[in-house]
Scaffold this motif. Sequence first.
Motif, PDB file in Angstrom:
ATOM      1  N   PRO A 161       0.834  -1.179  -0.168  1.00  0.00           N
ATOM      2  CA  PRO A 161       0.096   0.028   0.185  1.00  0.00           C
ATOM      3  C   PRO A 161       0.928   1.179  -0.011  1.00  0.00           C
ATOM      4  CG  PRO A 161      -0.622  -1.664   1.302  1.00  0.00           C
ATOM      5  CD  PRO A 161       0.372  -2.098   1.094  1.00  0.00           C
ATOM      6  N   SER A 162       2.060   1.335   0.609  1.00  0.00           N
ATOM      7  CA  SER A 162       2.923   2.448   0.780  1.00  0.00           C
ATOM      8  C   SER A 162       3.492   2.660  -0.846  1.00  0.00           C
ATOM      9  CB  SER A 162       3.870   2.255   1.568  1.00  0.00           C
ATOM     10  OG  SER A 162       4.841   1.314   1.248  1.00  0.00           O
ATOM     11  N   TYR A 163       3.821   1.787  -1.275  1.00  0.00           N
ATOM     12  CA  TYR A 163       4.301   1.727  -2.877  1.00  0.00           C
ATOM     13  C   TYR A 163       3.084   2.481  -3.631  1.00  0.00           C
ATOM     14  CZ  TYR A 163       6.333   1.446  -7.409  1.00  0.00           C
ATOM     15  OH  TYR A 163       6.745   1.696  -8.698  1.00  0.00           O
ATOM     16  N   LYS A 164       1.815   2.020  -3.406  1.00  0.00           N
ATOM     17  CA  LYS A 164       0.724   2.382  -4.321  1.00  0.00           C
ATOM     18  C   LYS A 164       0.555   3.953  -3.928  1.00  0.00           C
ATOM     19  CE  LYS A 164      -3.655   1.313  -3.875  1.00  0.00           C
ATOM     20  NZ  LYS A 164      -4.864   0.462  -3.884  1.00  0.00           N
ATOM     21  N   GLN A 165       0.827   4.042  -2.701  1.00  0.00           N
ATOM     22  CA  GLN A 165       0.378   5.595  -2.222  1.00  0.00           C
ATOM     23  C   GLN A 165       1.628   6.650  -3.176  1.00  0.00           C
ATOM     24  OE1 GLN A 165      -2.137   6.294  -0.873  1.00  0.00           O
ATOM     25  NE2 GLN A 165      -1.730   8.662  -0.942  1.00  0.00           N
ATOM     26  N   ARG A 166       2.812   6.081  -2.819  1.00  0.00           N
ATOM     27  CA  ARG A 166       3.945   6.856  -3.913  1.00  0.00           C
ATOM     28  C   ARG A 166       3.403   6.971  -5.402  1.00  0.00           C
ATOM     29  NH1 ARG A 166       6.847   3.661  -0.408  1.00  0.00           N
ATOM     30  NH2 ARG A 166       7.900   2.302  -2.078  1.00  0.00           N
ATOM     31  N   VAL A 177      -3.362   6.478 -12.437  1.00  0.00           N
ATOM     32  CA  VAL A 177      -4.819   6.531 -12.110  1.00  0.00           C
ATOM     33  C   VAL A 177      -5.381   5.344 -11.723  1.00  0.00           C
ATOM     34  CG1 VAL A 177      -5.313   8.555 -13.371  1.00  0.00           C
ATOM     35  CG2 VAL A 177      -5.471   6.649 -14.604  1.00  0.00           C
ATOM     36  N   GLU A 178      -6.175   5.231 -10.497  1.00  0.00           N
ATOM     37  CA  GLU A 178      -6.698   3.912 -10.059  1.00  0.00           C
ATOM     38  C   GLU A 178      -8.041   3.668 -10.474  1.00  0.00           C
ATOM     39  OE1 GLU A 178      -6.315   3.808  -5.740  1.00  0.00           O
ATOM     40  OE2 GLU A 178      -6.227   1.585  -5.847  1.00  0.00           O
ATOM     41  N   ASN A 179      -8.238   2.209 -10.983  1.00  0.00           N
ATOM     42  CA  ASN A 179      -9.746   2.057 -11.244  1.00  0.00           C
ATOM     43  C   ASN A 179     -10.335   1.527  -9.823  1.00  0.00           C
ATOM     44  OD1 ASN A 179      -9.458   2.270 -13.829  1.00  0.00           O
ATOM     45  ND2 ASN A 179      -9.136   0.003 -14.231  1.00  0.00           N
ATOM     46  N   TYR A 192       0.050   8.570 -18.849  1.00  0.00           N
ATOM     47  CA  TYR A 192      -0.576   7.945 -17.844  1.00  0.00           C
ATOM     48  C   TYR A 192      -0.574   6.254 -17.873  1.00  0.00           C
ATOM     49  CZ  TYR A 192      -2.942  12.429 -18.003  1.00  0.00           C
ATOM     50  OH  TYR A 192      -3.132  13.913 -17.818  1.00  0.00           O
ATOM     51  N   LEU A 193      -0.642   5.831 -16.483  1.00  0.00           N
ATOM     52  CA  LEU A 193      -0.788   4.415 -16.264  1.00  0.00           C
ATOM     53  C   LEU A 193      -2.069   4.047 -15.276  1.00  0.00           C
ATOM     54  CD1 LEU A 193       0.786   1.501 -16.093  1.00  0.00           C
ATOM     55  CD2 LEU A 193       1.695   2.622 -13.812  1.00  0.00           C
ATOM     56  N   VAL A 194      -3.015   3.300 -16.112  1.00  0.00           N
ATOM     57  CA  VAL A 194      -4.020   2.821 -15.217  1.00  0.00           C
ATOM     58  C   VAL A 194      -3.634   1.759 -14.187  1.00  0.00           C
ATOM     59  CG1 VAL A 194      -6.313   1.827 -15.419  1.00  0.00           C
ATOM     60  CG2 VAL A 194      -5.482   3.365 -17.090  1.00  0.00           C
ATOM     61  N   ILE A 195      -3.909   1.979 -12.904  1.00  0.00           N
ATOM     62  CA  ILE A 195      -3.694   0.724 -11.941  1.00  0.00           C
ATOM     63  C   ILE A 195      -5.161   0.077 -12.043  1.00  0.00           C
ATOM     64  CG2 ILE A 195      -3.194   0.157  -9.600  1.00  0.00           C
ATOM     65  CD1 ILE A 195      -1.956   2.875  -9.159  1.00  0.00           C
ATOM     66  N   PRO A 196      -4.833  -1.164 -12.512  1.00  0.00           N
ATOM     67  CA  PRO A 196      -6.407  -1.903 -12.481  1.00  0.00           C
ATOM     68  C   PRO A 196      -6.930  -2.514 -11.001  1.00  0.00           C
ATOM     69  CG  PRO A 196      -4.763  -3.101 -13.772  1.00  0.00           C
ATOM     70  CD  PRO A 196      -3.920  -1.861 -13.342  1.00  0.00           C
ATOM     71  N   GLN A 197      -7.952  -2.869 -10.941  1.00  0.00           N
ATOM     72  CA  GLN A 197      -8.453  -3.392  -9.490  1.00  0.00           C
ATOM     73  C   GLN A 197      -7.448  -4.974  -9.530  1.00  0.00           C
ATOM     74  OE1 GLN A 197     -12.751  -2.780 -10.447  1.00  0.00           O
ATOM     75  NE2 GLN A 197     -12.662  -2.371  -8.102  1.00  0.00           N
ATOM     76  N   ARG A 198      -7.382  -5.321  -8.351  1.00  0.00           N
ATOM     77  CA  ARG A 198      -6.499  -6.386  -8.105  1.00  0.00           C
ATOM     78  C   ARG A 198      -7.893  -7.705  -8.166  1.00  0.00           C
ATOM     79  NH1 ARG A 198      -2.977  -8.088  -2.933  1.00  0.00           N
ATOM     80  NH2 ARG A 198      -2.918 -10.259  -3.244  1.00  0.00           N
ATOM     81  N   PRO A 199      -7.492  -8.678  -8.899  1.00  0.00           N
ATOM     82  CA  PRO A 199      -8.715  -9.597  -8.959  1.00  0.00           C
ATOM     83  C   PRO A 199      -8.697 -10.266  -7.747  1.00  0.00           C
ATOM     84  CG  PRO A 199      -6.587 -10.046 -10.543  1.00  0.00           C
ATOM     85  CD  PRO A 199      -6.312  -8.919  -9.786  1.00  0.00           C
TER      86      PRO A 199
END
Lengths: 215, 117
Positions: A73-78, A103-105, A174-181
């Motif tokens: 989670p801390s990497y995602k935040q960064r 950008v996060e889905n 941009y890079l989309v962060i998809p939802q984790r399966p």
Amino acid sequence: MATFDTKNITKIHQALHSHLPSDSALRVKALESLLVEKGLVNSETIDAWVEAYSEEIGPKRGAKIIAKAWLDPSYKQRLLEDATAAITEFDYHGHATAHLKAVENTSSVHNLVVCTLCSCYPFSILGVAPNWYKTAAYRSRAVREPRSVLLEFGVTLDDKVKVQVWDSTAELRYLVIPQRPQDTEGWNEEQLAALVTRNSMIGTDRDLNSNRGEA
Amino acid sequence: MSKPEENRPLPFVTEDGDTVFGEAWQAQVLAMAENLISSSKITASDWSNILGAELRKADAAGAPDNSETYYLSALSALESLLLSNDHLTSDEIRARKEIWERAYLSTPHGQPVELKN
């Protein structure tokens, strides 16, 4: 006595021309040799770029970033705060990606990336853009009718899900962060990265659970 | 204005080939552009703007909406940018292309084609 066999001459002429590269290839050869002579490019650098982007640099790099973001989670935040800096942890930076925004889905938001002007794309983490990304149809329709475009990619969205379209530029990509399966608790980075598709990082794929089913 | 149906890649995935580049020259065009940007000989925004203009021109002229058109536009964009930045002249490009053409025609098949200094 010399003979003048037009058929034979035509045949030779055609054979010679069949060895000629295309007009485009000759234009490129002319450009490259002139640029090398003038010291503007280096032929080894050109060859190295072609080799790297033909074989080595591709969406697997982006998939590793996404998997790390899912696990840490801390990497995602960064990544969300400053993606340009966050990808340097993988040494994937470079001008080819320029400034990067992640950008996060979520269950209520779907992100879709396009370059309406040309084909700006985060090369250094996703490789060369897919052909459809460069078409006039995608570049115009992704903004005008994103839901129809998504449907053509097999992405059906609930009406409640908001679509955000991001227009890339030479300065910002941009890079989309998809939802984790679902049901991937306990999976490691490598296992998770294998689920991430290139299109999911552009936004033309959404449900990575279905990809797992096909794998 | 809608384009003729045969020019539209529907569904988009039909344009999603396995190979990254269809032909070597296509890769070389992008490689030259990216390397010129890296070394600050051209700017990323100039490249993006001129490529966008070439793509719009191709679209307006009714060119097929596919990767071949994209890379031809990229090649024209690179030539235009190098001309407008005074890195090259059109006479130089034309003459060099003819030299390459002659070199191909005069080199026996199977031998490496090189320019004679």
